[in-house]
Design a protein around this motif. Structure first.
Motif, PDB file in Angstrom:
ATOM      1  N   ASN A   1       0.830  -1.210   0.000  1.00 54.61           N
ATOM      2  CA  ASN A   1       0.000   0.000   0.000  1.00 54.61           C
ATOM      3  C   ASN A   1       0.860   1.256   0.000  1.00 54.61           C
ATOM      4  OD1 ASN A   1      -2.514  -1.262   0.009  1.00 54.61           O
ATOM      5  ND2 ASN A   1      -2.558  -1.448   2.228  1.00 54.61           N
ATOM      6  N   GLY A   2       1.981   1.188   0.738  1.00 51.70           N
ATOM      7  CA  GLY A   2       2.892   2.327   0.797  1.00 51.70           C
ATOM      8  C   GLY A   2       3.509   2.634  -0.560  1.00 51.70           C
ATOM      9  N   MET A   3       3.893   1.588  -1.299  1.00 54.16           N
ATOM     10  CA  MET A   3       4.490   1.776  -2.617  1.00 54.16           C
ATOM     11  C   MET A   3       3.472   2.330  -3.619  1.00 54.16           C
ATOM     12  SD  MET A   3       7.063   1.780  -4.581  1.00 54.16           S
ATOM     13  CE  MET A   3       8.389   0.904  -3.763  1.00 54.16           C
ATOM     14  N   VAL A   4       2.225   1.863  -3.506  1.00 51.67           N
ATOM     15  CA  VAL A   4       1.154   2.394  -4.366  1.00 51.67           C
ATOM     16  C   VAL A   4       0.994   3.896  -4.117  1.00 51.67           C
ATOM     17  CG1 VAL A   4      -1.345   2.371  -4.797  1.00 51.67           C
ATOM     18  CG2 VAL A   4      -0.106   0.218  -4.612  1.00 51.67           C
ATOM     19  N   GLY A   5       0.994   4.266  -2.848  1.00 52.39           N
ATOM     20  CA  GLY A   5       0.869   5.683  -2.493  1.00 52.39           C
ATOM     21  C   GLY A   5       2.059   6.492  -2.964  1.00 52.39           C
ATOM     22  N   LEU A   6       3.271   5.942  -2.810  1.00 52.79           N
ATOM     23  CA  LEU A   6       4.479   6.644  -3.259  1.00 52.79           C
ATOM     24  C   LEU A   6       4.466   6.851  -4.772  1.00 52.79           C
ATOM     25  CD1 LEU A   6       7.267   4.968  -1.088  1.00 52.79           C
ATOM     26  CD2 LEU A   6       6.599   7.371  -1.035  1.00 52.79           C
ATOM     27  N   SER A   7       3.954   5.856  -5.485  1.00 56.44           N
ATOM     28  CA  SER A   7       3.843   5.961  -6.940  1.00 56.44           C
ATOM     29  C   SER A   7       2.926   7.118  -7.332  1.00 56.44           C
ATOM     30  CB  SER A   7       3.302   4.651  -7.513  1.00 56.44           C
ATOM     31  OG  SER A   7       2.981   4.787  -8.874  1.00 56.44           O
ATOM     32  N   SER A   8       1.785   7.219  -6.643  1.00 59.29           N
ATOM     33  CA  SER A   8       0.845   8.315  -6.916  1.00 59.29           C
ATOM     34  C   SER A   8       1.447   9.666  -6.527  1.00 59.29           C
ATOM     35  CB  SER A   8      -0.467   8.087  -6.151  1.00 59.29           C
ATOM     36  OG  SER A   8      -1.118   6.916  -6.616  1.00 59.29           O
ATOM     37  N   MET A   9       2.185   9.663  -5.402  1.00 59.02           N
ATOM     38  CA  MET A   9       2.852  10.894  -4.967  1.00 59.02           C
ATOM     39  C   MET A   9       3.884  11.341  -5.993  1.00 59.02           C
ATOM     40  SD  MET A   9       3.492  10.289  -0.902  1.00 59.02           S
ATOM     41  CE  MET A   9       4.909  11.361  -0.921  1.00 59.02           C
ATOM     42  N   TYR A  10       4.639  10.380  -6.509  1.00 62.17           N
ATOM     43  CA  TYR A  10       5.669  10.697  -7.501  1.00 62.17           C
ATOM     44  C   TYR A  10       5.031  11.271  -8.765  1.00 62.17           C
ATOM     45  CZ  TYR A  10       9.363  10.135 -10.954  1.00 62.17           C
ATOM     46  OH  TYR A  10      10.274  10.375 -11.954  1.00 62.17           O
ATOM     47  N   TYR A  11       3.930  10.648  -9.193  1.00 59.26           N
ATOM     48  CA  TYR A  11       3.197  11.157 -10.361  1.00 59.26           C
ATOM     49  C   TYR A  11       2.776  12.606 -10.142  1.00 59.26           C
ATOM     50  CZ  TYR A  11      -1.208  12.402 -12.594  1.00 59.26           C
ATOM     51  OH  TYR A  11      -2.211  13.102 -13.195  1.00 59.26           O
ATOM     52  N   MET A  12       2.193  12.898  -8.964  1.00 56.31           N
ATOM     53  CA  MET A  12       1.707  14.252  -8.706  1.00 56.31           C
ATOM     54  C   MET A  12       2.855  15.244  -8.558  1.00 56.31           C
ATOM     55  SD  MET A  12      -1.454  14.470  -9.108  1.00 56.31           S
ATOM     56  CE  MET A  12      -1.131  16.207  -9.037  1.00 56.31           C
ATOM     57  N   LEU A  13       3.972  14.788  -7.985  1.00 54.97           N
ATOM     58  CA  LEU A  13       5.142  15.666  -7.855  1.00 54.97           C
ATOM     59  C   LEU A  13       5.648  16.076  -9.234  1.00 54.97           C
ATOM     60  CD1 LEU A  13       7.276  17.044  -6.081  1.00 54.97           C
ATOM     61  CD2 LEU A  13       8.586  14.911  -6.138  1.00 54.97           C
ATOM     62  N   THR A  14       5.710  15.096 -10.157  1.00 54.98           N
ATOM     63  CA  THR A  14       6.140  15.427 -11.522  1.00 54.98           C
ATOM     64  C   THR A  14       5.122  16.358 -12.196  1.00 54.98           C
ATOM     65  OG1 THR A  14       5.103  13.418 -12.440  1.00 54.98           O
ATOM     66  CG2 THR A  14       7.431  13.277 -11.829  1.00 54.98           C
ATOM     67  N   ALA A  15       3.827  16.150 -11.903  1.00 49.96           N
ATOM     68  CA  ALA A  15       2.788  17.017 -12.473  1.00 49.96           C
ATOM     69  C   ALA A  15       2.959  18.460 -11.982  1.00 49.96           C
ATOM     70  CB  ALA A  15       1.400  16.498 -12.110  1.00 49.96           C
ATOM     71  N   VAL A  16       3.257  18.614 -10.680  1.00 55.07           N
ATOM     72  CA  VAL A  16       3.494  19.946 -10.103  1.00 55.07           C
ATOM     73  C   VAL A  16       4.710  20.597 -10.777  1.00 55.07           C
ATOM     74  CG1 VAL A  16       4.225  21.169  -8.012  1.00 55.07           C
ATOM     75  CG2 VAL A  16       2.411  19.459  -7.879  1.00 55.07           C
ATOM     76  N   CYS A  17       5.791  19.832 -10.910  1.00 50.76           N
ATOM     77  CA  CYS A  17       7.025  20.371 -11.506  1.00 50.76           C
ATOM     78  C   CYS A  17       6.809  20.750 -12.973  1.00 50.76           C
ATOM     79  CB  CYS A  17       8.158  19.352 -11.390  1.00 50.76           C
ATOM     80  SG  CYS A  17       8.697  19.061  -9.699  1.00 50.76           S
ATOM     81  N   PHE A  18       6.109  19.897 -13.714  1.00 50.89           N
ATOM     82  CA  PHE A  18       5.879  20.183 -15.130  1.00 50.89           C
ATOM     83  C   PHE A  18       4.882  21.326 -15.321  1.00 50.89           C
ATOM     84  CE2 PHE A  18       7.606  15.819 -16.018  1.00 50.89           C
ATOM     85  CZ  PHE A  18       8.637  16.237 -16.855  1.00 50.89           C
ATOM     86  N   ALA A  19       3.938  21.487 -14.394  1.00 50.42           N
ATOM     87  CA  ALA A  19       3.016  22.627 -14.464  1.00 50.42           C
ATOM     88  C   ALA A  19       3.784  23.933 -14.243  1.00 50.42           C
ATOM     89  CB  ALA A  19       1.900  22.487 -13.434  1.00 50.42           C
TER      90      ALA A  19
END
Length: 378
Positions: free
Chosen positions: A234-252
């Protein structure tokens, strides 16, 4: 002016926090209840149904009223109400109803966008769009951090409580928004809706449909299940989603920069569509968890860059008095993708295979790439 902008961007982040704090674990949670992939696809797609039906009427009403505060407050309120259903009806029906309410909340995003971009001159619209999308993604990112830290210990119920608190706080902050009294206008619905025949608006609404539909079908739903099937915690699933959103923030943030503007939408839109095509091909075929994790960079790029540019390009030829109606059409159109693509993905995954479902999405991204290349060439 600056204080009002800061206040408004805080509301944007709280609103999207409320809308997405439970998202990384929605599909695994529903799967653990024994709900089929096809039904999960319908539940995820329900989020787009409300938006598809409400966004154009909301846009027309906002243009006629010339006001946005009431729509912003309604959206904040609905984002919290949705999670009340998730708490008291923690089953397929409860989540279906909740996602309809969440979709209703997101239908009000038209007024968020128009209210904010109206404070910028015409030549700064792309940067204004990039800025509000940045804080949109920041709210989602904060939601994903909380969900990752709390889900294993507290469960879905408490993620939904955080969602209610986020929506409630956004509503309270929204009461302090200052909005100038608009001049009365007598714009007819027929005149306002005439903007919907604009070819540029149609083209980039379709590009947004592809981006949002694929995001909702993959990163926001079935990619989390693929990770679980590969043995991710569950932690890795959450980290994956966090990583996706972090990249989205950076690319925005990158999308609103002068460096990104030099290449412009003619370069970035087709490039990112190709990246999304590659993402859909590789994710269901890789069983190495860190590999899937790193591939989450690509939808982050799409959320940050592609969506920002598709929005500003769609609105480029829209007169000021028709802006909310055009935004309503744009957002209602891409909501079709948010509704249909998760349902189709779930059905293909259930009846054939997850790889086939993702290959179908890759084909759609490739079709978008070809269409936008032809559009810019003409």
């Amino acid at each position: 002016m600056k204080k009002q902008q800061t206040l408004f961007l805080a509301i944007v982040s709280c609103f999207w926090f409320a809308q997405y704090v439970y998202i990384p674990y929605q599909t695994p949670f529903l799967t653990s209840l024994g709900i089929s992939s096809s039904m999960i696809g319908i539940i995820v797609g329900a989020y787009g149904i409300s938006q598809m039906l409400l966004r154009l009427p909301v846009g027309v009403l906002a243009d006629q009223a010339g006001r946005h505060k009431r729509f912003i407050l309604t959206g904040c309120l609905c984002s919290g109400i949705a999670s009340i259903f998730r708490i008291f009806l923690p089953n397929a029906i409860g989540f279906l109803i909740a996602n309809l309410f969440s979709g209703m909340a997101s239908a009000m995003w038209i007024s968020f966008m128009v209210f904010f971009t109206n404070s910028y001159p015409k030549d700064k619209q792309a940067q204004a769009t990039g800025k509000i999308v940045l804080f949109n993604n920041l709210g989602m990112f904060l939601g994903f951090i909380i969900s990752t830290l709390c889900y294993s210990h507290l469960g879905m119920k408490y993620l939904c409580i955080f969602s209610i608190l986020g929506g409630g706080f956004a509503f309270l902050l929204g009461l302090f928004i200052k909005e100038e009294r608009p001049e009365k206008n007598n714009l007819s619905a027929k005149y306002l809706l005439s903007i919907c025949s604009n070819k540029r608006l149609w083209m980039f609404a379709f590009i947004a449909l592809i981006q949002q539909g694929i995001q909702m079908s993959t990163t926001m739903s079935f990619t989390t299940q693929i990770l679980k099937d590969c043995g991710a915690s569950n932690g890795m699933v959450g980290l994956s989603s966090m990583y996706y959103m972090l990249t989205a923030v950076c690319f925005a943030a990158f999308a609103s920069s002068k460096f990104c503007s030099k290449k412009g939408p003619k370069f970035w839109i087709p490039t990112v569509l190709l990246c999304i095509c590659c993402y859909c091909i590789f994710v269901p075929r890789i069983t190495w968890i860190p590999g899937i994790f790193l591939l989450q960079t690509l939808p982050g790029m799409a959320t940050g860059i592609l969506f920002s540019y598709a929005t500003s390009e769609a609105m480029a030829e829209v007169p000021a008095e028709q802006k909310s109606t055009a935004m309503g059409f744009f957002q209602a159109f891409y909501a079709i993708g948010m509704t249909l693509l998760p349902i189709l993905t779930g059905n293909i995954a259930s009846s054939i295979h997850m790889q086939t479902a993702y290959l179908f999405l890759a084909f759609i991204a490739l079709a978008g790439f070809i269409m936008v290349k032809i559009f810019y060439r003409k």
